[in-house]
Every structure is written in structure tokens, then in C-alpha cells.
Design a protein around this motif. Structure first.
Motif, PDB file in Angstrom:
ATOM      1  N   VAL A   1      -6.244   0.595 -41.012  1.00 41.87           N
ATOM      2  CA  VAL A   1      -6.102  -0.361 -39.908  1.00 41.87           C
ATOM      3  C   VAL A   1      -7.392  -1.148 -39.763  1.00 41.87           C
ATOM      4  CG1 VAL A   1      -4.427   1.064 -38.660  1.00 41.87           C
ATOM      5  CG2 VAL A   1      -6.862   1.330 -38.177  1.00 41.87           C
ATOM      6  N   GLU A   2      -7.287  -2.288 -39.118  1.00 39.09           N
ATOM      7  CA  GLU A   2      -8.476  -3.096 -38.850  1.00 39.09           C
ATOM      8  C   GLU A   2      -9.178  -2.570 -37.611  1.00 39.09           C
ATOM      9  OE1 GLU A   2      -9.889  -5.557 -40.465  1.00 39.09           O
ATOM     10  OE2 GLU A   2      -8.426  -5.530 -42.094  1.00 39.09           O
ATOM     11  N   PRO A   3     -10.471  -2.310 -37.678  1.00 40.05           N
ATOM     12  CA  PRO A   3     -11.190  -1.892 -36.476  1.00 40.05           C
ATOM     13  C   PRO A   3     -11.085  -2.974 -35.412  1.00 40.05           C
ATOM     14  CG  PRO A   3     -12.530  -1.564 -38.440  1.00 40.05           C
ATOM     15  CD  PRO A   3     -11.343  -2.374 -38.855  1.00 40.05           C
ATOM     16  N   PRO A   4     -10.822  -2.603 -34.154  1.00 38.25           N
ATOM     17  CA  PRO A   4     -10.718  -3.605 -33.094  1.00 38.25           C
ATOM     18  C   PRO A   4     -12.070  -4.243 -32.818  1.00 38.25           C
ATOM     19  CG  PRO A   4     -10.687  -1.412 -32.167  1.00 38.25           C
ATOM     20  CD  PRO A   4     -10.632  -1.240 -33.660  1.00 38.25           C
ATOM     21  N   GLU A   5     -12.025  -5.501 -32.428  1.00 42.83           N
ATOM     22  CA  GLU A   5     -13.254  -6.204 -32.100  1.00 42.83           C
ATOM     23  C   GLU A   5     -13.388  -6.316 -30.588  1.00 42.83           C
ATOM     24  OE1 GLU A   5     -13.315  -9.939 -34.013  1.00 42.83           O
ATOM     25  OE2 GLU A   5     -13.230  -9.111 -36.048  1.00 42.83           O
TER      26      GLU A   5
ATOM     27  N   GLU B   1      -9.295  -4.367 -27.905  1.00 43.79           N
ATOM     28  CA  GLU B   1      -7.844  -4.407 -27.804  1.00 43.79           C
ATOM     29  C   GLU B   1      -7.216  -4.438 -29.183  1.00 43.79           C
ATOM     30  OE1 GLU B   1      -6.525  -7.566 -25.352  1.00 43.79           O
ATOM     31  OE2 GLU B   1      -7.417  -6.764 -23.512  1.00 43.79           O
ATOM     32  N   VAL B   2      -6.028  -3.881 -29.260  1.00 45.49           N
ATOM     33  CA  VAL B   2      -5.254  -3.862 -30.495  1.00 45.49           C
ATOM     34  C   VAL B   2      -3.846  -4.307 -30.144  1.00 45.49           C
ATOM     35  CG1 VAL B   2      -4.175  -2.316 -32.188  1.00 45.49           C
ATOM     36  CG2 VAL B   2      -6.594  -2.083 -31.670  1.00 45.49           C
TER      37      VAL B   2
ATOM     38  N   PRO C   1      -9.898   4.909 -31.243  1.00 46.77           N
ATOM     39  CA  PRO C   1      -9.281   5.115 -29.923  1.00 46.77           C
ATOM     40  C   PRO C   1      -8.333   4.003 -29.493  1.00 46.77           C
ATOM     41  CG  PRO C   1     -11.587   5.748 -29.858  1.00 46.77           C
ATOM     42  CD  PRO C   1     -11.355   5.142 -31.209  1.00 46.77           C
ATOM     43  N   ALA C   2      -8.671   2.748 -29.786  1.00 46.96           N
ATOM     44  CA  ALA C   2      -7.824   1.636 -29.349  1.00 46.96           C
ATOM     45  C   ALA C   2      -6.464   1.628 -30.035  1.00 46.96           C
ATOM     46  CB  ALA C   2      -8.546   0.304 -29.606  1.00 46.96           C
ATOM     47  N   TRP C   3      -6.351   2.318 -31.166  1.00 49.25           N
ATOM     48  CA  TRP C   3      -5.078   2.371 -31.893  1.00 49.25           C
ATOM     49  C   TRP C   3      -4.190   3.532 -31.433  1.00 49.25           C
ATOM     50  CZ3 TRP C   3      -2.987  -0.842 -35.633  1.00 49.25           C
ATOM     51  CH2 TRP C   3      -3.807  -1.896 -36.067  1.00 49.25           C
ATOM     52  N   LEU C   4      -4.702   4.436 -30.610  1.00 49.55           N
ATOM     53  CA  LEU C   4      -3.926   5.624 -30.230  1.00 49.55           C
ATOM     54  C   LEU C   4      -3.066   5.318 -29.017  1.00 49.55           C
ATOM     55  CD1 LEU C   4      -6.583   8.444 -30.819  1.00 49.55           C
ATOM     56  CD2 LEU C   4      -4.906   7.453 -32.402  1.00 49.55           C
ATOM     57  N   ASN C   5      -2.004   4.593 -29.252  1.00 50.22           N
ATOM     58  CA  ASN C   5      -1.066   4.195 -28.200  1.00 50.22           C
ATOM     59  C   ASN C   5      -0.334   5.421 -27.675  1.00 50.22           C
ATOM     60  OD1 ASN C   5       1.817   3.318 -27.349  1.00 50.22           O
ATOM     61  ND2 ASN C   5       0.616   1.417 -27.279  1.00 50.22           N
ATOM     62  N   ARG C   6      -0.514   5.728 -26.390  1.00 52.00           N
ATOM     63  CA  ARG C   6       0.029   6.955 -25.818  1.00 52.00           C
ATOM     64  C   ARG C   6       1.558   6.985 -25.867  1.00 52.00           C
ATOM     65  NH1 ARG C   6      -3.582   9.948 -26.779  1.00 52.00           N
ATOM     66  NH2 ARG C   6      -2.366  11.494 -25.631  1.00 52.00           N
ATOM     67  N   GLU C   7       2.178   5.859 -25.599  1.00 53.49           N
ATOM     68  CA  GLU C   7       3.647   5.819 -25.594  1.00 53.49           C
ATOM     69  C   GLU C   7       4.191   6.042 -27.000  1.00 53.49           C
ATOM     70  OE1 GLU C   7       7.325   2.852 -24.264  1.00 53.49           O
ATOM     71  OE2 GLU C   7       5.262   2.428 -23.611  1.00 53.49           O
TER      72      GLU C   7
END
Length: 383
Positions: free
Chosen positions: A260-264, A281-282, A323-329
Motif C-alpha cells: 500500500v502507499e504510505p499516507p501523506e 488520511e487514506v 495505522p491509517a489503513w486499519l479500517n475498523r469497520e
């Protein structure tokens, strides 16, 4: 969780050495040792400190045992206490579990594993897990005819002897002994991971890498270096114990990754001023897709051992990445899908944030599975 890993015999020692070489290994390694009768095999290890490599069994003369399981069992019974003491400098009482890594079809490692398990169980009140490498069918089958014999004698070519004629029988006896003693057994089916035309000896490094990667993903999942990498849903030693059980059942590990691309992140004004920045944000749909893909690949892809029908009594899911990629839903949806896929009455889960990481991963551990075909074949070798 903090584990003490013990590589037994040649195969086990090489995998323990691979784990020790991992730069992240110290996150979960409370200690690591390699025990063998073969001095040359121990000398070939590079990442386990020499003081933590221990040759036992002077009766073997410093060499291997050529698959003699009975001799190895005798040595194991005689030296288990000695091996337990050889670990003392690493404070094994702090470990939350012991992990024995062993080639099940061999001699020295397979022979000492049951006695060492008994010794560790007697001394420490924590689980002992076994990671056991299954021999391939070719290791107990006659080889191809040897044309060199015909050219020397003029007779018909003789079959080459099998590399380890007792490999399957050794594996069957050792698997039964460890199932009776260990909290859980994680077999690794070498044959399942070979590509057409390959032999284990030719691709040993690749196979060892797969085993080490999956061990690190499981036992290192709950460890955090700082607040940013602390999981929201922490996985600890008791969760692993509940997931894999304590009756010596077979457990399988599935693992998958997706780049994945690291979020900026940037300041509110886009200028990086005043030290104030918006949270990274992702795109939600991208995060959901990455999590769904890795969970499905970990569950349905190649596991450490076959999972008949994909079913299991208990299942553990860990999803990790930036962390920004770990969507809880998305993780919750994946957990519900996995419960349907496995039919598990118990699903445990955790997350593993990796700040600065460049991939999302999923780990699926299933226990209480139906007997894999390869395990059944091995057990039937002594029927």
C-alpha cells in the motif's frame, strides 16, 4: 507475546537462526537457542550467538545421528535437564511460551523434542508449542536408478537409496509424542510448498523464510515499540493460548500481504507551518479492499499445512499495517466473513499497527482442524 524459541537439530536450528537474524526479532524473542548433536551444523549458524548454541550427546561423537530416532530418544532422556540449564542465562522464566522448532523426520531434533517438552513443562507454568517440519514423500522413497553403478559393474542400474528412509516413520512417532505433550503443534508441510521439480535441499532458504515469517507474524503480533504502534485491540499470550488450545491439536497458519502507499500528512495550510498537521488520511474504499483481500488470501491461500474444508473449531485473526489503513469497520466485516468461512465457534482477533509500513497484512490461525491428508499419510506409515 514474549517467547523463547529453541531450534532442535539441523532444520530447527536453521529456522531459529533465521528468526534471530530478523531485525524485528527482539520484539518477541525472550530467548533463542539451538541444540544439536552435530557440531558442524551448529557451527554453520550465523545469527544465534555461539554461547547459545549447545552440542549435546557426546555419544554421537560430534556428528549427526543419521535419522536414528531410538538413539536420539535415549540421548534426549539423558540430556533434557542439561539442555534446560543451558537456557538459564536468558531468563526463560520470563517467557510467556516456549516454541520448539524441529524437523519431524530427523534424528537428533525429533528424538530430544519430547523429553525437552517434559522438562520445560515441569519447570515452567507456560505453554510449549511445537513447530514441526513434515518430511516430503520423496524423502522416504527409493531414488532414481543410478546409471553410474551400471557403468562400473555392467549390471542393471540400482536404485539410489532414499535420502532418509525412516523420515516418515520418525515423523509419525514424533508427531504423536509432541501431540501428547505440547499445547499445540504447528506442522509445516514442506511438500505443499515445493514447486514442480524442486527438492527441499535446493530451496531450503526459501522454505525456512516462510516458516520464520509466519512464526514472527503470530508471536510478534501483540508487541509494540511505542505508543503509535500500540494496538487498539491487543493480542496477548492468553489470546493465542485460547485460540490454539492446550490439548496438542494441530494448528495451521495462513498469512498474506498487500503493498500500500504510505499516507501523506500535511499542515492545515499546506505549508508545514506552526507544527500543526492534519491526521494522515487514506481512501476508505482502498483500505476496505486491502483488508478484505489480505484476509481472504490468508484464509484461502497456502497455509503452513492443509486445512480440510477450511473449517476449524477456533480461529485467530490479526490484521496489521500502517495505522491509517486499519479500517475498523473493514476488520469487523472480515471477522464476520471468517466466522462463516471457518464455522468457528470462537473467533479471536487483534490488530498490529506498523507506523511507516508499506503493506497491509492478515494472519489467520486455525486450530481444531480435521486431520490434513499429509499428516494422515505420515501417521499411517507406522499403522
Amino acid at each position: 507475546m514474549r517467547v523463547h524459541v529453541i531450534g532442535l537439530g539441523g532444520a530447527g536450528g536453521r529456522i531459529a537462526d533465521r528468526l534471530a537474524a530478523d531485525s524485528d526479532g527482539d520484539r518477541f524473542l525472550q530467548g533463542v537457542n539451538a541444540f544439536d548433536t552435530d557440531a558442524a551444523a551448529l557451527d554453520a549458524l550465523r545469527s544465534i550467538d555461539e554461547s547459545r548454541r549447545y552440542r549435546f550427546g557426546d555419544a554421537a561423537g560430534g556428528g549427526g545421528l543419521d535419522g536414528d530416532l531410538h538413539a536420539a530418544r535415549r540421548l534426549g532422556d539423558a540430556h533434557a535437564g542439561e539442555l534446560g540449564r543451558a537456557m538459564d542465562d536468558q531468563q526463560p522464566s520470563l517467557a510467556e511460551a516456549f516454541v520448539l522448532v524441529v524437523g519431524l523426520g530427523g534424528g537428533a531434533g525429533a528424538g530430544v523434542a519430547p523429553a525437552l517438552t517434559d522438562e520445560l513443562t515441569r519447570l515452567y507454568d507456560v505453554p510449549v508449542y511445537a513447530v514441526g517440519l513434515l518430511p516430503t514423500p520423496a524423502e522416504s522413497e527409493p531414488g532414481e536408478p543410478d546409471p553410474a553403478h551400471a557403468s562400473r559393474t555392467g549390471d542393471a542400474p540400482e536404485e539410489r537409496p532414499p535420502e532418509r528412509p525412516l523420515a516418515e516413520k520418525n515423523a509419525a512417532r514424533t508427531l504423536d509424542a509432541l501431540s501428547d505433550r505440547c499445547a499445540a503443534v504447528f506442522p509445516f508441510d514442506n511438500d505443499e510448498w515445493l514447486r514442480p521439480g524442486e527438492a527441499v535441499a535446493d530451496v531450503r532458504d526459501r522454505l525456512n523464510g516462510v516458516v520464520a515469517e509466519r512464526m514472527a507474524a503470530l508471536f510478534g503480533a501483540g508487541e509494540a515499540d511505542d505508543a503509535e504502534s500500540t494496538p487498539q485491540q491487543v493480542l496477548d499470550a492468553s489470546d493465542v493460548a485460547r485460540a490454539v488450545g492446550d490439548d496438542g491439536e494441530i494448528a495451521a497458519i495462513g498469512h498474506a500481504t498487500q503493498a500500500v502507499e504510505p499516507p501523506e500528512s500535511g499542515s492545515r495550510f499546506g505549508l508545514g507551518l506552526f507544527g500543526s498537521s492534519e491526521p494522515a488520511e487514506v481512501d476508505t474504499s482502498a483500505a476496505v479492499s486491502a483488508i478484505e483481500t489480505t484476509i481472504r488470501k490468508a484464509a484461502r491461500g497456502k497455509n503452513t499445512v492443509e486445512v480440510p474444508g477450511g473449517r476449524a473449531d477456533r480461529t485467530l485473526l490479526v490484521v496489521g499495517g500502517p495505522p491509517a489503513w486499519l479500517n475498523r469497520e473493514a476488520i469487523a466485516d472480515g471477522r464476520r466473513w471468517l466466522a462463516e468461512e471457518t464455522g468457528s465457534g470462537a473467533i479471536l482477533s487483534g490488530d498490529a499497527p506498523v507506523p511507516g509500513g508499506d503493506e497491509v497484512f492478515a494472519l489467520v490461525v486455525r486450530s481444531g482442524i480435521d486431520e490434513p491428508a499429509r499428516v494422515r499419510e505420515i501417521r499411517e506409515s507406522i499403522a
